[in-house]
Design a protein around this motif. Structure first.
Motif, PDB file in Angstrom:
ATOM      1  N   GLN A  13       1.028  -1.301   0.072  1.00 16.50           N
ATOM      2  CA  GLN A  13       0.376  -0.091   0.120  1.00 16.50           C
ATOM      3  C   GLN A  13       0.959   1.040   0.061  1.00 16.50           C
ATOM      4  N   LEU A  14       1.756   0.951   1.209  1.00 10.54           N
ATOM      5  CA  LEU A  14       2.937   2.404   0.846  1.00 10.54           C
ATOM      6  C   LEU A  14       3.432   2.774  -1.078  1.00 10.54           C
ATOM      7  N   ALA A  15       4.163   1.305  -1.218  1.00  8.84           N
ATOM      8  CA  ALA A  15       4.529   1.627  -2.998  1.00  8.84           C
ATOM      9  C   ALA A  15       4.087   1.935  -3.478  1.00  8.84           C
ATOM     10  N   GLU A  16       2.227   1.723  -3.569  1.00  5.20           N
ATOM     11  CA  GLU A  16       1.074   2.239  -4.597  1.00  5.20           C
ATOM     12  C   GLU A  16       1.283   3.879  -4.211  1.00  5.20           C
ATOM     13  N   ARG A  66       6.341  12.931   2.988  1.00 13.00           N
ATOM     14  CA  ARG A  66       5.240  13.362   2.740  1.00 13.00           C
ATOM     15  C   ARG A  66       4.111  13.693   3.288  1.00 13.00           C
ATOM     16  N   MET A  67       3.891  13.104   4.744  1.00 12.09           N
ATOM     17  CA  MET A  67       2.975  13.037   5.882  1.00 12.09           C
ATOM     18  C   MET A  67       3.280  14.541   6.353  1.00 12.09           C
ATOM     19  N   HIS A 314      -3.387  11.048   8.536  1.00 14.37           N
ATOM     20  CA  HIS A 314      -2.319  11.359   7.084  1.00 14.37           C
ATOM     21  C   HIS A 314      -2.866   9.306   6.715  1.00 14.37           C
ATOM     22  N   PRO A 315      -3.037   9.354   5.519  1.00 16.28           N
ATOM     23  CA  PRO A 315      -3.204   7.770   5.291  1.00 16.28           C
ATOM     24  C   PRO A 315      -2.292   7.829   5.180  1.00 16.28           C
ATOM     25  N   LEU A 316      -0.618   8.444   4.695  1.00 16.22           N
ATOM     26  CA  LEU A 316       0.512   7.462   5.614  1.00 16.22           C
ATOM     27  C   LEU A 316       0.800   7.192   6.781  1.00 16.22           C
ATOM     28  N   LYS A 317       0.272   7.655   7.440  1.00 15.87           N
ATOM     29  CA  LYS A 317       0.118   7.510   8.633  1.00 15.87           C
ATOM     30  C   LYS A 317      -0.099   5.996   9.162  1.00 15.87           C
ATOM     31  N   THR A 321       0.979   2.729  10.661  1.00 17.97           N
ATOM     32  CA  THR A 321       0.558   2.338  11.572  1.00 17.97           C
ATOM     33  C   THR A 321       0.417   0.274  11.926  1.00 17.97           C
ATOM     34  N   ASP A 322      -0.035   0.459  10.387  1.00 23.52           N
ATOM     35  CA  ASP A 322       0.058  -1.176   9.684  1.00 23.52           C
ATOM     36  C   ASP A 322       0.847  -1.412   9.868  1.00 23.52           C
ATOM     37  N   LEU A 323       1.767  -0.916   8.999  1.00 20.59           N
ATOM     38  CA  LEU A 323       3.028  -1.373   9.241  1.00 20.59           C
ATOM     39  C   LEU A 323       3.796  -2.347  10.043  1.00 20.59           C
ATOM     40  N   ALA A 324       3.623  -1.096  11.555  1.00 19.95           N
ATOM     41  CA  ALA A 324       4.333  -1.655  12.264  1.00 19.95           C
ATOM     42  C   ALA A 324       3.817  -3.304  12.444  1.00 19.95           C
TER      43      ALA A 324
END
Length: 332
Positions: A13-16, A66-67, A314-317, A321-324
């Motif tokens: 999702q981050l890469a996209e 970006r965040m 922020h969507p990236l935040k 969070t999901d990445l952790a």
């Protein structure tokens, strides 16, 4: 460590979300790994850089910038710098560990030789410093130079702590902070710095990267002894290389005299026999070392998420969070 196991993949999702920036990073990496006089440099670098890695560390820099609302060009330089530092350390690590495989492919030192791997790693470190300087930020240079020194320090500490049964959890944490977390935290921090954020925000970004990197490495060390799913990692590598990782440190601390003799023979003296790995895994289970280590990894992932509370929504935040959570998904 592979991040391919769980059903949802926040790194994808981050890469996209960062696809345009990542394309620019990849273009800069290709341009800067070129060498007019030594064609072996791009050959060796390309073998590793284009081997299907997730670009996780540079994505942390891009996401942080970006965040924080950054709209300038230099997050691309910094993300490329972070990937060059990471690649340089991998080239050096494979020589030190005498590795023959990485990401399912033969290592550069196996395909070429140790000398090529070390010298190309040195070249990438030099390139990374050129990229840092181009940002014109002394603070960025300070952060990434310190991270580079800390990574080297962590590797040397691991070397001196290897096979030493006196290695403590405190020393282990210093090794992990050096060899893994230092680049995660620096990658986040420079994203905030280049975006001109205040000290509290920059510290929150650093804390996220630090805790995420520690969780990441603890999970990797846990999976070496099986975990719930050891896909992407050769079970027992750390045992065979006599590395004192957290599960073993805890089992050694709880060992009786007979068990301690086993650890002295296999880890300290390096006299390993058929069946020793299975016996080691049994001792880890007996003393709940795996469960304790798993709890530690989850606690660090929670700490990473908590660090982001200082950052505006922020969507990236949300993805970070999901990445952790995702980093520890393989052991939960």
């Amino acid at each position: 460590m592979s991040l391919d196991i769980a059903a949802t993949k926040p790194h994808e999702q981050l890469a996209e979300a960062l696809s345009g920036d990542l394309e620019a990073v990849n273009a800069m990496i290709r341009a800067r790994m070129a060498s007019e006089h030594a064609p072996r440099i791009p050959e060796v670098t390309a073998h590793l850089v284009e081997a299907g890695g997730k670009r996780l560390r540079p994505m942390l820099t891009l996401a942080a910038a970006r965040m924080c609302g950054y709209d300038g060009p230099y997050h691309i330089h910094l993300a490329s710098t972070v990937e060059f530092i990471h690649t340089a350390t991998l080239l050096h690590d494979d020589v030190v560990d005498e590795s023959s495989q990485r990401r399912g492919r033969p290592t550069a030192n196996l395909l070429w030789d140790n000398t090529s791997s070390v010298l190309v790693g040195d070249y990438l470190f030099a390139r990374s410093f050129q990229l840092m300087v181009e940002t014109g930020s002394m603070r960025v240079l300070d952060i990434l130079a310190n991270a580079s020194a800390t990574i080297a320090e962590g590797e040397v500490l691991q070397l001196t702590a290897a096979a030493d049964l006196a290695t403590t959890e405190e020393i282990y944490l210093k090794v992990v902070r050096g060899k893994t977390a230092a680049l995660f935290s620096a990658a986040m921090k420079v994203g905030g710095v280049i975006a001109g954020q205040d000290d509290a925000t920059v510290q929150a970004l650093f804390d996220y990267g630090d805790a995420l990197g520690i969780a990441f490495q603890i999970v990797d060390d846990l999976l070496d002894y099986g975990g719930t799913d050891a896909i992407g990692k050769n079970t027992g590598d750390d045992f065979r290389e006599r590395k004192l990782t957290l599960p073993v440190i805890r089992a050694v601390a709880a060992a009786d005299a007979e068990e301690r003799e086993f650890w002295v023979r296999t880890i300290q003296k390096g006299r390993q026999e058929e069946g020793d790995l299975a016996h080691a895994i049994g001792l880890l289970a007996k003393h709940s070392a795996m469960e304790q280590t798993r709890d530690d990894a989850i606690a660090w992932a929670e700490k990473a998420k908590a660090s982001l509370s200082a950052i505006p929504d922020h969507p990236l935040k949300t993805m970070l969070t999901d990445l952790a959570d995702y980093v520890v998904a393989r052991i939960t």
